[in-house]
Design a protein around this motif. Structure first.
Motif, mmCIF file in Angstrom:
data_model
loop_
_atom_site.group_PDB
_atom_site.id
_atom_site.type_symbol
_atom_site.label_atom_id
_atom_site.label_comp_id
_atom_site.label_asym_id
_atom_site.label_seq_id
_atom_site.Cartn_x
_atom_site.Cartn_y
_atom_site.Cartn_z
ATOM 1 N N SER A 80 39.086 56.934 41.678
ATOM 2 C CA SER A 80 38.335 55.676 41.748
ATOM 3 C C SER A 80 38.284 54.942 40.415
ATOM 4 O O SER A 80 37.942 53.757 40.373
ATOM 5 C CB SER A 80 36.902 55.956 42.218
ATOM 6 N N GLY A 81 38.586 55.641 39.309
ATOM 7 C CA GLY A 81 38.507 55.024 38.000
ATOM 8 C C GLY A 81 37.144 55.126 37.350
ATOM 9 O O GLY A 81 36.924 54.604 36.251
ATOM 10 N N ILE A 82 36.196 55.792 38.020
ATOM 11 C CA ILE A 82 34.851 55.941 37.436
ATOM 12 C C ILE A 82 34.913 56.762 36.155
ATOM 13 O O ILE A 82 34.143 56.521 35.211
ATOM 14 C CB ILE A 82 33.895 56.585 38.465
ATOM 15 N N VAL A 230 23.787 56.239 33.592
ATOM 16 C CA VAL A 230 22.606 56.650 34.361
ATOM 17 C C VAL A 230 22.965 57.013 35.803
ATOM 18 O O VAL A 230 22.462 58.009 36.340
ATOM 19 C CB VAL A 230 21.519 55.556 34.321
ATOM 20 N N PRO A 231 23.854 56.260 36.476
ATOM 21 C CA PRO A 231 24.240 56.663 37.838
ATOM 22 C C PRO A 231 24.873 58.050 37.923
ATOM 23 O O PRO A 231 24.792 58.699 38.964
ATOM 24 C CB PRO A 231 25.243 55.574 38.252
ATOM 25 N N LEU A 262 30.619 58.421 46.738
ATOM 26 C CA LEU A 262 31.007 57.302 47.604
ATOM 27 C C LEU A 262 30.071 56.114 47.406
ATOM 28 O O LEU A 262 30.511 54.954 47.390
ATOM 29 C CB LEU A 262 31.000 57.744 49.071
ATOM 30 N N ILE A 263 28.769 56.392 47.246
ATOM 31 C CA ILE A 263 27.798 55.317 46.998
ATOM 32 C C ILE A 263 28.110 54.604 45.676
ATOM 33 O O ILE A 263 28.080 53.370 45.593
ATOM 34 C CB ILE A 263 26.367 55.878 46.993
ATOM 35 N N LEU A 264 28.438 55.401 44.641
ATOM 36 C CA LEU A 264 28.783 54.803 43.340
ATOM 37 C C LEU A 264 30.068 53.991 43.440
ATOM 38 O O LEU A 264 30.183 52.911 42.828
ATOM 39 C CB LEU A 264 28.936 55.895 42.287
ATOM 40 N N VAL A 270 34.835 49.869 43.855
ATOM 41 C CA VAL A 270 36.134 50.545 43.754
ATOM 42 C C VAL A 270 36.385 51.430 44.982
ATOM 43 O O VAL A 270 37.256 52.291 44.968
ATOM 44 C CB VAL A 270 36.217 51.400 42.456
ATOM 45 N N LEU A 271 35.599 51.196 46.024
ATOM 46 C CA LEU A 271 35.757 51.972 47.262
ATOM 47 C C LEU A 271 36.905 51.365 48.059
ATOM 48 O O LEU A 271 36.704 50.511 48.920
ATOM 49 C CB LEU A 271 34.459 51.960 48.067
#
Length: 438
Positions: A80-82, A230-231, A262-264, A270-271
């Motif tokens: 996702s790239g997070i 924080v997330p 998935l929520i993030l 980016v979902l």
């Protein structure tokens, strides 16, 4: 066929190890050894039916359910790239601290390991992201390679650890308590790594030259941390916090962990179908391999018991008048040696049926011993000449990097691992305190 326990033990282990040395995949090596020895020990083709019958119950255990969830978490986090957003934010927060990229590696790597549980993925990602940047900034190779090799191994003990779930399942430990047991030792290990970096920068400032960093307003730093860091605490809470509070089982918390990622992804926009497709495909490939290995290793353990090898080995070990420290030292050396030509999964499958009953006979706490084994596995993967993480690093390091350089860079961090084992032995509550709260 009735064999003496040492012949049965030698036959089982030599068949597996011999095949792996010839390049046979781990799961296939175990399956071939299991089928051949089952036929030899039982003396009838009925043995094959028994193996197949046992296989169904071995891989449908509820304790194994967290494994695919943890694998999926890491895949989603990566595709996702997070992960990149987290590193960019940490880089922003560190400012002009000497050796900032090394600290970024430890901090970001520890967080990434918490969310993925894969030491190989951790090392590969950190190596591909951080080494080129450190080289461009003039960092010495000791500073660019060492922290990545050390931090990559944190994934083995900081929950959620896929390898920890596998070890707990094969050894019959409570998965939730075992995962929680790794939190404090993991934090201590991260602190030791940080002290190594501080010491290296203090002794040789040229190893991590400072460079100009564009000033960023405090408000911008706080906003970036609020949005991107924080997330991540939300994900950690869903995985670890729910277990600590007694609200969810490890399987349920792993599922909540996937949901939180998935929520993030939706919140960060980016979902995408592509990210989900790649993450699910990676999960199926890795998860299928892991479950097939678990199936064959469990049958391997049953054959050790059926042939009398397990009980015979325990009687033999108990006949020697040696103290616990000596036994742990021998196990430590054996795991480092096996790490020269085996991956961690293979080592768990071969040693667990032998080491854990022996540790129980000596009165060693199973949770403590499980974490001891995990740290030894981590060390074995960065021990020359054949440590797996050394070669992962070589694969992403700049051209011209040699195995000798990689091994020298990893040495101080192996020392930190050894110090942690000693601290754990002197203060076992470091491992046992958090599980006792459950």
């Amino acid at each position: 066929m009735i064999l003496e326990w040492y012949f049965a033990l030698g036959l089982l282990i030599s068949l597996v190890v011999g095949q792996m040395m010839l390049g046979v995949p781990v799961a296939i090596a175990f399956m071939a050894a299991n089928l051949l020895c089952a036929y030899l020990f039982m003396g009838d083709t009925f043995a094959f039916y028994q193996v197949v019958d046992n296989s169904t119950s071995l891989i449908t255990r509820f304790q194994l359910a967290p494994v695919p969830f943890f694998i999926l978490m890491g895949a989603l986090f990566f595709y996702s790239g997070i992960a990149q957003r987290v590193f960019t934010t940490l880089d922003l927060l560190l400012g002009r601290i000497p050796g900032r990229l090394c600290f970024l590696t430890v901090g970001g790597g520890a967080l990434f390991s918490t969310l993925t549980g894969s030491s190989m993925a951790n090392t590969a990602m950190l190596g591909s992201m951080m080494v080129p940047e450190m080289e461009r900034r003039g960092y010495h190779w000791r500073m660019s390679l060492g922290p990545i090799l050390g931090t990559g191994g944190l994934a083995m003990i900081i929950p959620p650890s896929t390898l920890g779930v596998l070890l707990a399942t094969v050894a019959g430990l409570d998965v939730g308590r075992f995962l929680i047991a790794g939190i404090l030792p993991g934090l201590v290990l991260g602190l030791l790594y940080t002290l190594v970096i501080v010491g290296q920068v203090w002794r040789n400032p040229s190893y991590a030259p400072q460079y100009e960093v564009a000033p960023v307003p405090l408000s911008e730093k706080l906003w970036a941390a609020l949005v991107n860091l924080v997330p991540m605490g939300f994900v950690v809470f869903m995985v670890v916090g729910l277990i600590l509070l007694g609200i969810a089982t490890p399987t349920e918390s792993a599922a909540f962990g996937v949901l939180s990622i998935l929520i993030l992804m939706a919140a960060f926009r980016v979902l995408s179908y592509r990210a989900l497709h790649d993450a699910l495909l990676s999960t199926v490939k890795i998860g299928g391999m892991v479950f097939f290995i678990i199936l064959n290793s469990s049958i391997f353990s049953q054959l050790l018991a059926y042939s009398g090898a397990s009980s015979g080995m325990l009687r033999f070990a108990a006949s020697f008048d040696v103290n616990t420290v000596t036994v742990l030292l021998f196990m430590f050396i054996a795991l480092l040696f096996l790490g020269m030509f085996m991956d961690p999964v293979s080592m768990i499958l071969i040693t667990t049926p032998i080491f854990f009953p022996l540790a129980q006979t000596l009165g060693i706490n199973p949770l403590w011993f499980g974490l001891f084994v995990l740290i030894c596995l981590e060390m074995s993967q960065t021990t020359p000449p054949f440590g797996l993480l050394l070669y992962v690093m070589l694969g992403v390091a700049p051209k011209g990097t040699t195995l000798r350089k990689v091994a020298i860079a990893a040495a101080p961090y192996l020392g930190c691992d050894a110090i942690l084992i000693v601290v754990m032995y002197v203060f076992p509550s470091l491992v046992l305190y958090l599980p006792s709260l459950l």
